[in-house]
Write an enzyme that holds these catalytic residues in place. Sequence first.
Site, PDB file in Angstrom:
ATOM      1  N   SER A   1      -4.357  11.358  -5.305  1.00  0.00           N
ATOM      2  CA  SER A   1      -5.017  10.362  -4.482  1.00  0.00           C
ATOM      3  C   SER A   1      -6.501  10.276  -4.868  1.00  0.00           C
ATOM      4  O   SER A   1      -6.821   9.990  -6.017  1.00  0.00           O
ATOM      5  CB  SER A   1      -4.811  10.703  -3.004  1.00  0.00           C
ATOM      6  OG  SER A   1      -5.108   9.625  -2.162  1.00  0.00           O
TER       7      SER A   1
ATOM      8  N   ASP B   1       5.274   4.644  -2.011  1.00  0.00           N
ATOM      9  CA  ASP B   1       3.918   5.006  -1.584  1.00  0.00           C
ATOM     10  C   ASP B   1       3.260   3.812  -0.906  1.00  0.00           C
ATOM     11  O   ASP B   1       3.039   2.776  -1.541  1.00  0.00           O
ATOM     12  CB  ASP B   1       3.102   5.445  -2.812  1.00  0.00           C
ATOM     13  CG  ASP B   1       1.744   6.001  -2.447  1.00  0.00           C
ATOM     14  OD1 ASP B   1       1.259   5.753  -1.325  1.00  0.00           O
ATOM     15  OD2 ASP B   1       1.152   6.698  -3.301  1.00  0.00           O
TER      16      ASP B   1
ATOM     17  N   HIS C   1       3.499   9.046  -0.550  1.00  0.00           N
ATOM     18  CA  HIS C   1       2.182   9.404  -1.091  1.00  0.00           C
ATOM     19  C   HIS C   1       2.075  10.894  -1.433  1.00  0.00           C
ATOM     20  O   HIS C   1       1.339  11.265  -2.330  1.00  0.00           O
ATOM     21  CB  HIS C   1       1.096   9.019  -0.077  1.00  0.00           C
ATOM     22  CG  HIS C   1      -0.280   8.931  -0.645  1.00  0.00           C
ATOM     23  ND1 HIS C   1      -0.617   8.088  -1.696  1.00  0.00           N
ATOM     24  CD2 HIS C   1      -1.431   9.585  -0.316  1.00  0.00           C
ATOM     25  CE1 HIS C   1      -1.901   8.216  -1.974  1.00  0.00           C
ATOM     26  NE2 HIS C   1      -2.414   9.120  -1.164  1.00  0.00           N
TER      27      HIS C   1
END
Length: 305
Positions: A152, A257, A285
Amino acid sequence: MMRLLASTVAAQCGLAIRITKTTSALSFCVPSPVASAVRSRSMCSSAPGAKEHRLQVGASTVHFVEAGDGNRGVILLPGALGTAWTDFKPQIEGLPALLPHHRVIAWDPPGYGKSRPPDKQFTADFYERDAAAAGELMQKLGFQRYSVVGWSDGGITGLVLAAKQPERVEKLVVWGSNSYISDTEANIYEGIRDVSKWSARMREPMEQVYGVDHFPKLWSAWVDGLLRIHHERKGDICSGSLKHIKAPTLVVHGAKDPMIIPDHVPYLLNNIKNTDLHVFPDGKHNIHLRYANEFNAIVAKFLLA
């Protein structure tokens, strides 16, 4: 929610790449995009053989976890407000056995977790500052070259680091990451600003790190930082720098995601040389937490190849 199937990625990217898929009997449905980002973050801070250290990096005292005894290095870069333990406990525990010639370094970025005070200042260049600090940390630990594994926000930091210091980064693994912020994502970030709307289960790991009163303020400051990039830099984080990445790169993607728009995966594949893709068809995610054993094996195989 935005979903991207492996076949769609292959059709969009226009490259001859190797696409692999994982299968799992488990799947789950999450009613909010935040749940995918936060669920399964760990509050534990222990793993056999792991050692915690602090080191002065620039103006910051950086906390990091070290596991393994190898002479090659790999650094794990956590997501937004994340720390070594909240975001990478399964990797700290599992990767050293799979990478016996590596030392696994997982850090709390400056301004996060135990790398405080002070809190992070979310200026438009905060990813660049994190990338510079991560590179300095690895050099101070004796690694002139090393691999980078980023989730991320940490994946964004990894992209910046690999582009800014291509001679240092041997291999790069990213997932749930983007090189620019779209209008759609700016709206997503604004929509998840108010943590009081999250479930207690979703808030708890970050509240344990930052406190019930302070976490909402820091999270809101992070949202402001992303919106600042969207406004001041027209959303461009590091898109123009991707061409400078020389390290073989593995993009891992959860096809469900909800935190990034589908366009980012083919964009990275088209703009980074020597890139492979691995898709978790039911992944969201947090694929490295939800499918930790599979994920660790995939990363280890890539780093050892």
